[in-house]
Structures are given as structure tokens and as C-alpha cells.
Design a protein around this motif. Structure first.
Motif, PDB file in Angstrom:
ATOM      1  N   UNK A 246     -52.653  41.958 -92.072  1.00 54.66           N
ATOM      2  CA  UNK A 246     -53.826  42.158 -92.930  1.00 54.66           C
ATOM      3  C   UNK A 246     -54.823  43.351 -92.281  1.00 54.66           C
ATOM      4  N   UNK A 247     -54.928  43.541 -90.938  1.00 57.03           N
ATOM      5  CA  UNK A 247     -55.845  44.278 -90.407  1.00 57.03           C
ATOM      6  C   UNK A 247     -55.380  45.056 -89.255  1.00 57.03           C
ATOM      7  N   UNK A 248     -56.378  46.265 -89.003  1.00 56.95           N
ATOM      8  CA  UNK A 248     -55.832  47.181 -87.926  1.00 56.95           C
ATOM      9  C   UNK A 248     -56.478  46.504 -86.739  1.00 56.95           C
ATOM     10  N   UNK A 249     -56.751  47.393 -85.616  1.00 55.28           N
ATOM     11  CA  UNK A 249     -57.275  46.983 -84.428  1.00 55.28           C
ATOM     12  C   UNK A 249     -58.594  47.511 -83.979  1.00 55.28           C
ATOM     13  N   UNK A 250     -59.212  48.037 -84.955  1.00 54.18           N
ATOM     14  CA  UNK A 250     -60.389  48.807 -84.834  1.00 54.18           C
ATOM     15  C   UNK A 250     -61.609  47.756 -84.313  1.00 54.18           C
ATOM     16  N   UNK A 251     -61.470  46.422 -84.909  1.00 52.98           N
ATOM     17  CA  UNK A 251     -62.448  45.469 -84.487  1.00 52.98           C
ATOM     18  C   UNK A 251     -62.470  45.254 -82.923  1.00 52.98           C
ATOM     19  N   UNK A 252     -61.152  45.303 -82.551  1.00 49.07           N
ATOM     20  CA  UNK A 252     -61.019  45.153 -80.766  1.00 49.07           C
ATOM     21  C   UNK A 252     -61.616  46.333 -80.281  1.00 49.07           C
ATOM     22  N   UNK A 253     -61.492  47.527 -80.725  1.00 55.82           N
ATOM     23  CA  UNK A 253     -62.039  48.595 -80.126  1.00 55.82           C
ATOM     24  C   UNK A 253     -63.602  48.533 -79.802  1.00 55.82           C
ATOM     25  N   UNK A 254     -64.354  47.949 -81.071  1.00 56.34           N
ATOM     26  CA  UNK A 254     -65.720  48.035 -81.091  1.00 56.34           C
ATOM     27  C   UNK A 254     -66.250  46.903 -80.026  1.00 56.34           C
ATOM     28  N   UNK A 255     -65.292  45.781 -80.042  1.00 53.17           N
ATOM     29  CA  UNK A 255     -65.698  44.727 -78.789  1.00 53.17           C
ATOM     30  C   UNK A 255     -65.515  45.172 -77.640  1.00 53.17           C
ATOM     31  N   UNK A 256     -64.251  46.174 -77.198  1.00 51.13           N
ATOM     32  CA  UNK A 256     -64.239  46.652 -76.021  1.00 51.13           C
ATOM     33  C   UNK A 256     -65.539  47.490 -75.581  1.00 51.13           C
ATOM     34  N   UNK A 257     -65.891  48.447 -76.633  1.00 48.21           N
ATOM     35  CA  UNK A 257     -67.182  48.982 -76.404  1.00 48.21           C
ATOM     36  C   UNK A 257     -68.274  48.334 -75.959  1.00 48.21           C
ATOM     37  N   UNK A 258     -68.542  47.301 -76.715  1.00 48.01           N
ATOM     38  CA  UNK A 258     -69.926  46.426 -76.539  1.00 48.01           C
ATOM     39  C   UNK A 258     -69.414  45.792 -75.079  1.00 48.01           C
ATOM     40  N   UNK A 259     -68.376  45.179 -74.729  1.00 49.64           N
ATOM     41  CA  UNK A 259     -68.169  44.397 -73.609  1.00 49.64           C
ATOM     42  C   UNK A 259     -68.419  45.527 -72.409  1.00 49.64           C
ATOM     43  N   UNK A 260     -67.735  46.372 -72.412  1.00 54.18           N
ATOM     44  CA  UNK A 260     -67.938  47.755 -71.281  1.00 54.18           C
ATOM     45  C   UNK A 260     -69.274  47.994 -71.219  1.00 54.18           C
ATOM     46  N   UNK A 261     -69.889  48.196 -72.295  1.00 51.89           N
ATOM     47  CA  UNK A 261     -71.633  48.585 -71.992  1.00 51.89           C
ATOM     48  C   UNK A 261     -72.281  47.635 -71.308  1.00 51.89           C
ATOM     49  N   UNK A 262     -71.775  46.396 -71.839  1.00 44.99           N
ATOM     50  CA  UNK A 262     -72.654  45.195 -71.221  1.00 44.99           C
ATOM     51  C   UNK A 262     -72.448  44.920 -69.524  1.00 44.99           C
ATOM     52  N   UNK A 263     -71.146  45.289 -69.142  1.00 48.58           N
ATOM     53  CA  UNK A 263     -70.578  45.210 -67.911  1.00 48.58           C
ATOM     54  C   UNK A 263     -71.190  46.202 -66.974  1.00 48.58           C
ATOM     55  N   UNK A 264     -71.364  47.559 -67.493  1.00 47.81           N
ATOM     56  CA  UNK A 264     -72.060  48.438 -66.924  1.00 47.81           C
ATOM     57  C   UNK A 264     -73.430  48.205 -66.697  1.00 47.81           C
ATOM     58  N   UNK A 265     -74.058  47.438 -67.639  1.00 44.85           N
ATOM     59  CA  UNK A 265     -75.483  47.245 -67.462  1.00 44.85           C
ATOM     60  C   UNK A 265     -75.886  46.185 -66.568  1.00 44.85           C
ATOM     61  N   UNK A 266     -74.917  45.019 -66.489  1.00 47.23           N
ATOM     62  CA  UNK A 266     -75.138  43.814 -65.560  1.00 47.23           C
ATOM     63  C   UNK A 266     -74.764  44.261 -64.368  1.00 47.23           C
TER      64      UNK A 266
END
Length: 268
Positions: A246-266
Motif C-alpha cells: 500500500x505504500x512506496x519507499x519515500x518514507x525510507x528515503x527521508x529516514x536515510x537523509x535524516x540519519x545521514x545528516x545526523x551521522x555527519x554531524x556526530x
């Protein structure tokens, strides 16, 4: 963080189980979490490999009937024979490239910064593929049994990108499958089946190669990580099957961006 080894094993088992079959990169998560836990030495990397076997067995259990049918039909059923051949064809590209480049990949790409970059780039790919998929009309392949060897080879080539930590094996194969004409559900299902030979081969090879780093004293931690990985992977596989209906994968893409940004910051 200085936590008891059993707690480390529990955390890493959960991380591996939850992320292995989602398009978010289990290897990337394990690299980051292991670094945070201080378990990123050579023994920790071998531990990560061992608990992946728990996740593989979860897929084997979930699809045990289909796998049994495939084995039973190898000698007489052309459909099952073609399915098995397609898995082999899809398995080959990453196996060859992985063996050729494994040393360089581990040396240069197994670090939080590379993982973060791959997470963000992978998210952009998901957005692009989903946008294209929504516009192209009905998929060409609506069952894993209708795939040709050319379809399997294309998915296998796409899987090669997952050798970069943070890319995601499932993400690469699912997006590749969708891009090459498979429906979202078929691409996801084929990704599950393809994970079995790929992960057994990769984990088995690494485990034999680095077995000397493990000792009898590690057995309890390994058992905890293995069992927890199996349980959470089984839950994740069931959840993803329901989700893609019932859904596409865009939610996972947003999660990846948020996680990637947090990793770069940390880890800046």
C-alpha cells in the motif's frame, strides 16, 4: 559507550534484524552503532557477520514453503528451474565484484562519513526511481516466476552498488528491480530470495576467513545477537511485505537523509 558485552550483543542484534531487509543499509547502521558502542574492532566486525546469519534464517523461515517448492521442482518443474537459475544469475555480479574489491572497500569505505554520504545519495535515488515508477504505467513483471534471466542479471548488477556501505543491498535490488520493469512487490520479494545465497556466501566466507578472532568466551554474546537478529528480522520482513502492498519507499528515503545528516554531524 561502555556497556556490558551482552547488552552490546542485544543492541546490535536488534539493529541487524530490523535493518537488514529494509532499504536503509544494515551494514551502515552496524558500522555507526558499533562505533558508538566501541565495538568496531576486528572481533566486533566478525560478530556483525555472524549475527547476519540470524537474519538470513528469518527469511528462510518466512519463505520456507516457497523455498521447499523450489528445491522440490528443480528436477521436473521448468518454472522452478527458471526461478533458481535467475537467482544464480542475479547472485553472480556482486559475488565477483565483491571478491575482487573487498579489501579496498573495507579499507576506504567502512567509516561513518562514507556511510552517511551513501545513505543520502541512496535516498536521492529512491526519490528518483519512485517518481519515475509512478509515471511509467503498469509494471512489466508481476510475478517473480515471470522474470527472465536478463531481468535477473540487471537486478544483480544493481546489487553491486550495495557493496558500498550505507547503500543497502535491499535498497539497491528493489530500486533496480523497479527501474527494470518489476512491480514494487515483485522487486521486494525477489530481493528477499536473492538475499539468501548472497548473505550465506558473504557471511560464510568472512566467518571462515576470520574465525580465529572468535573464542569460546564469545559464544553467549553471539547466541544472544543471533537469536535477537532472527526475531527482529522476521518481524521486519513481515512488516515490509505488508507495507509495500500500500505504500512506496519515500518514507525510507527521508529516514536515510535524516540519519545521514545526523551521522555527519556526530562524527564531524
Amino acid at each position: 559507550m561502555d556497556l556490558p558485552p551482552l547488552v552490546d550483543a542485544l543492541i546490535l542484534g536488534i539493529v541487524e534484524g530490523v535493518t537488514e531487509f529494509l532499504p536503509v543499509s544494515s551494514t551502515g547502521h552496524l558500522i555507526v552503532v558499533s562505533d558508538l558502542l566501541g565495538a568496531n574492532d576486528e572481533k566486533g566486525k566478525v560478530f556483525d557477520i555472524v549475527i547476519q546469519l540470524g537474519a538470513i534464517l528469518a527469511v528462510c523461515w518466512e519463505f520456507r514453503v516457497r523455498i521447499g517448492q523450489a528445491f522440490a521442482g528443480l528436477g521436473r518443474d521448468p518454472v522452478q528451474q527458471r526461478f533458481a537459475a535467475n537467482l544464480f544469475v542475479a547472485f553472480l555480479p556482486a559475488a565477483v565484484v565483491g571478491l575482487a574489491l573487498q579489501t579496498e572497500i573495507k579499507k576506504y569505505l567502512f567509516n561513518p562519513t562514507s556511510v552517511a554520504a551513501a545513505l543520502i545519495v541512496g535516498a536521492l535515488v529512491i526519490f528518483a526511481v519512485e517518481r519515475w515508477y509512478a509515471r511509467k504505467g503498469a509494471p512489466r513483471v508481476m510475478s517473480v516466476y515471470d522474470m527472465t534471466w536478463k531481468d535477473a542479471l540487471k537486478v544483480g548488477i544493481a546489487q553491486c552498488f550495495s557493496l558500498v556501505p550505507g547503500t543497502s543491498r535491499s535498497g539497491a535490488t528493489i530500486m533496480g528491480g523497479m527501474l527494470f520493469g518489476l512491480s514494487r512487490a515483485v522487486a521486494t520479494e525477489f530481493s528477499f530470495f536473492l538475499a539468501i545465497p548472497v548473505m550465506f556466501a558473504a557471511s560464510g566466507y568472512q566467518l571462515v576467513k576470520y574465525r580465529a578472532l572468535l573464542s569460546a568466551g564469545d559464544l553467549l554474546n553471539i547466541a544472544v545477537g543471533f537469536v535477537v537478529s532472527f526475531v527482529f528480522a522476521l518481524l521486519a520482513v513481515k512488516a515490509l511485505i505488508r507495507y509495500v502492498a500500500h505504500h512506496d519507499f519515500r518514507a525510507f528515503a527521508w529516514y536515510r537523509i535524516a540519519l545521514g545528516a545526523m551521522v555527519l554531524w556526530y562524527f564531524r
